[in-house]
Design an enzyme around this catalytic site. Structure first.
Site, mmCIF file in Angstrom:
data_model
loop_
_atom_site.group_PDB
_atom_site.id
_atom_site.type_symbol
_atom_site.label_atom_id
_atom_site.label_comp_id
_atom_site.label_asym_id
_atom_site.label_seq_id
_atom_site.Cartn_x
_atom_site.Cartn_y
_atom_site.Cartn_z
ATOM 1 C CG MET A 30 41.448 60.333 35.426
ATOM 2 S SD MET A 30 42.937 59.512 35.999
ATOM 3 C CE MET A 30 44.101 59.970 34.747
ATOM 4 C CG LEU A 33 37.212 68.375 32.100
ATOM 5 C CD1 LEU A 33 35.764 68.797 32.341
ATOM 6 C CD2 LEU A 33 37.299 66.866 31.919
ATOM 7 N N GLY A 36 38.787 67.009 23.650
ATOM 8 C CA GLY A 36 38.426 65.585 23.558
ATOM 9 C C GLY A 36 37.315 65.266 24.550
ATOM 10 C CG HIS A 37 38.117 65.384 28.739
ATOM 11 N ND1 HIS A 37 39.320 66.032 28.885
ATOM 12 C CD2 HIS A 37 38.321 64.131 29.218
ATOM 13 C CE1 HIS A 37 40.202 65.211 29.439
ATOM 14 N NE2 HIS A 37 39.626 64.049 29.641
ATOM 15 N N GLY A 147 36.390 57.474 25.263
ATOM 16 C CA GLY A 147 37.082 57.917 24.061
ATOM 17 C C GLY A 147 37.849 56.778 23.405
ATOM 18 C CG ASP A 150 42.614 56.589 26.907
ATOM 19 O OD1 ASP A 150 43.805 56.547 27.191
ATOM 20 O OD2 ASP A 150 41.979 57.672 26.844
HETATM 21 P P1 AMP Z 1 41.000 60.937 31.049
HETATM 22 O O1 AMP Z 1 40.545 62.205 31.696
HETATM 23 O O2 AMP Z 1 42.302 61.073 30.335
HETATM 24 O O3 AMP Z 1 40.916 59.744 31.951
HETATM 25 O O4 AMP Z 1 39.958 60.655 29.880
HETATM 26 C C1 AMP Z 1 38.588 60.613 30.132
HETATM 27 C C2 AMP Z 1 37.882 60.132 28.882
HETATM 28 O O5 AMP Z 1 38.170 61.020 27.814
HETATM 29 C C3 AMP Z 1 38.357 58.745 28.440
HETATM 30 O O6 AMP Z 1 37.238 57.996 27.972
HETATM 31 C C4 AMP Z 1 39.316 59.065 27.316
HETATM 32 O O7 AMP Z 1 39.433 58.030 26.360
HETATM 33 C C5 AMP Z 1 38.644 60.286 26.705
HETATM 34 N N1 AMP Z 1 39.607 61.074 25.934
HETATM 35 C C6 AMP Z 1 40.805 61.561 26.340
HETATM 36 N N2 AMP Z 1 41.434 62.187 25.320
HETATM 37 C C7 AMP Z 1 40.612 62.082 24.250
HETATM 38 C C8 AMP Z 1 40.686 62.522 22.889
HETATM 39 N N3 AMP Z 1 41.741 63.179 22.423
HETATM 40 N N4 AMP Z 1 39.657 62.247 22.059
HETATM 41 C C9 AMP Z 1 38.568 61.549 22.514
HETATM 42 N N5 AMP Z 1 38.431 61.122 23.786
HETATM 43 C C10 AMP Z 1 39.435 61.368 24.636
#
Ligand code: AMP
Length: 299
Positions: A30, A33, A36-37, A147, A150
């Site tokens: 989303m 970034l 983690g991303h 990740g 989640d």
């Molecule tokens: P989001 O942008 O929050 O929807 O996350 C996009 C992807 O990044 C999802 O697969 C999340 O699980 C992963 N993600 C978010 N935060 C982390 C993190 N701290 N470590 C690893 N993956 C992450």
């Protein structure tokens, strides 16, 4: 790096690459970034020839009282990070392009979507499953990276891909954390200084649960109490749930055995934080009818 905003153009690109025998990787996000991303992007980069990162703040996975309008959208920074990481396509469709007038379809999972996050956010996983299915149909990746942060979402996507024969390999990357243990999240920017200081309590609670298991405790009631007590010591934090469950099905467990997940969600002010630890529970060694930990038979 190619920026694609039109879903049909995304599908045309992927069809061409499939014809050429090129392997495609996808990291759905989303945006906003962070490291983690970046870790997911690097993991995917190693597993494919052409890498797509999608940036789409999916309105269908937000509840009516949630933060859709104020969710951070620093697109120029996201574009720069993707370019720096050698991403081939940044897919950034508009809401109208993804859900044009007349859009009717939903993808919904059963038990797995109803537990934990599903009880607190009733339509969340339906929104996630619908958008992930749509992204997989458009990009047709050979590998898609999610990740562990989640964890319920990652399991749900694995199930969805298998159930609908979508053909992608789903890779789950470990959670990337701040030095004090707080899992990185785009929502951490909402925390005030005092709230940020309080936020690592969730990870501490999960670690306390893990330490209890390592010390030989197996009862869910005791493990759960230890995790709750840890959070209770932090006045700014309120528990949504802290649970011991089967790592594959996310069913709650009465006793820790096999592969388990410690799952947690707390609120600090208006900010909701989730995290988890995966633990393989050590088998107790049997000696002379009694159960001991870590000892060899001497007879
Ligand atoms: P989001 O942008 O929050 O929807 O996350 C996009 C992807 O990044 C999802 O697969 C999340 O699980 C992963 N993600 C978010 N935060 C982390 C993190 N701290 N470590 C690893 N993956 C992450």
């Amino acid at each position: 790096m190619n920026i694609i905003t039109v879903p049909r153009a995304m599908a045309v690109w992927s069809r061409r690459l499939h014809r050429e025998g090129v392997t495609i990787g996808l990291v759905p996000t989303m945006g906003a970034l962070h490291e983690g991303h970046r870790a997911l992007i690097r993991k995917a980069r190693l597993s494919c020839d052409a890498l797509v990162v999608s940036v789409f703040v999916n309105p269908r996975q937000f509840g009516p009282a949630e933060d859709l309008t104020r969710y951070p959208r620093p697109f120029a920074q996201d574009r720069a990070l993707c370019a720096h990481e050698g991403v081939d396509v940044l897919f950034a469709p508009s809401r109208e392009a993804m859900y044009p007038p007349g859009f009717q379809t939903v993808v919904a999972l059963q038990e797995l979507a109803r537990r934990w996050e599903g009880t607190v956010r009733p339509h969340h996983f339906q929104g996630v499953a619908t958008v992930v299915t749509k992204l997989l149909c458009l990009v047709r990746p050979h590998v898609v990276v999610f990740g562990q942060k989640d964890y319920q979402q990652a399991l749900l996507v694995q199930r969805l891909v298998e159930d609908l024969n979508l053909g992608a390999r789903v890779v789950v990357h470990p959670t990337v954390r701040e030095p004090d243990g707080l899992a990185l999240s785009s929502r951490n920017v909402y925390l005030t200084t005092a709230q940020r200081r309080a936020a690592p309590v969730l990870y501490r609670a999960l670690r306390a649960g893990w330490a209890a298991i390592r010390s030989g405790i197996r009862s869910e009631a005791q493990i759960s109490r230890i995790m709750h007590d840890t959070v209770a010591a932090e006045p700014l934090a309120q528990v949504d749930y802290l649970a011991l469950c089967d790592a594959r099905t996310l069913e709650p467990l009465r006793r820790a055995a096999g592969k388990v997940a410690l799952l947690g969600a707390i609120r600090i002010g208006k900010v909701r934080l989730i995290d988890n630890l995966l633990v393989t529970v050590p088998a107790k060694k049997r000696t002379g009818g009694r159960i001991r930990l870590g000892e060899q038979r001497s007879d």
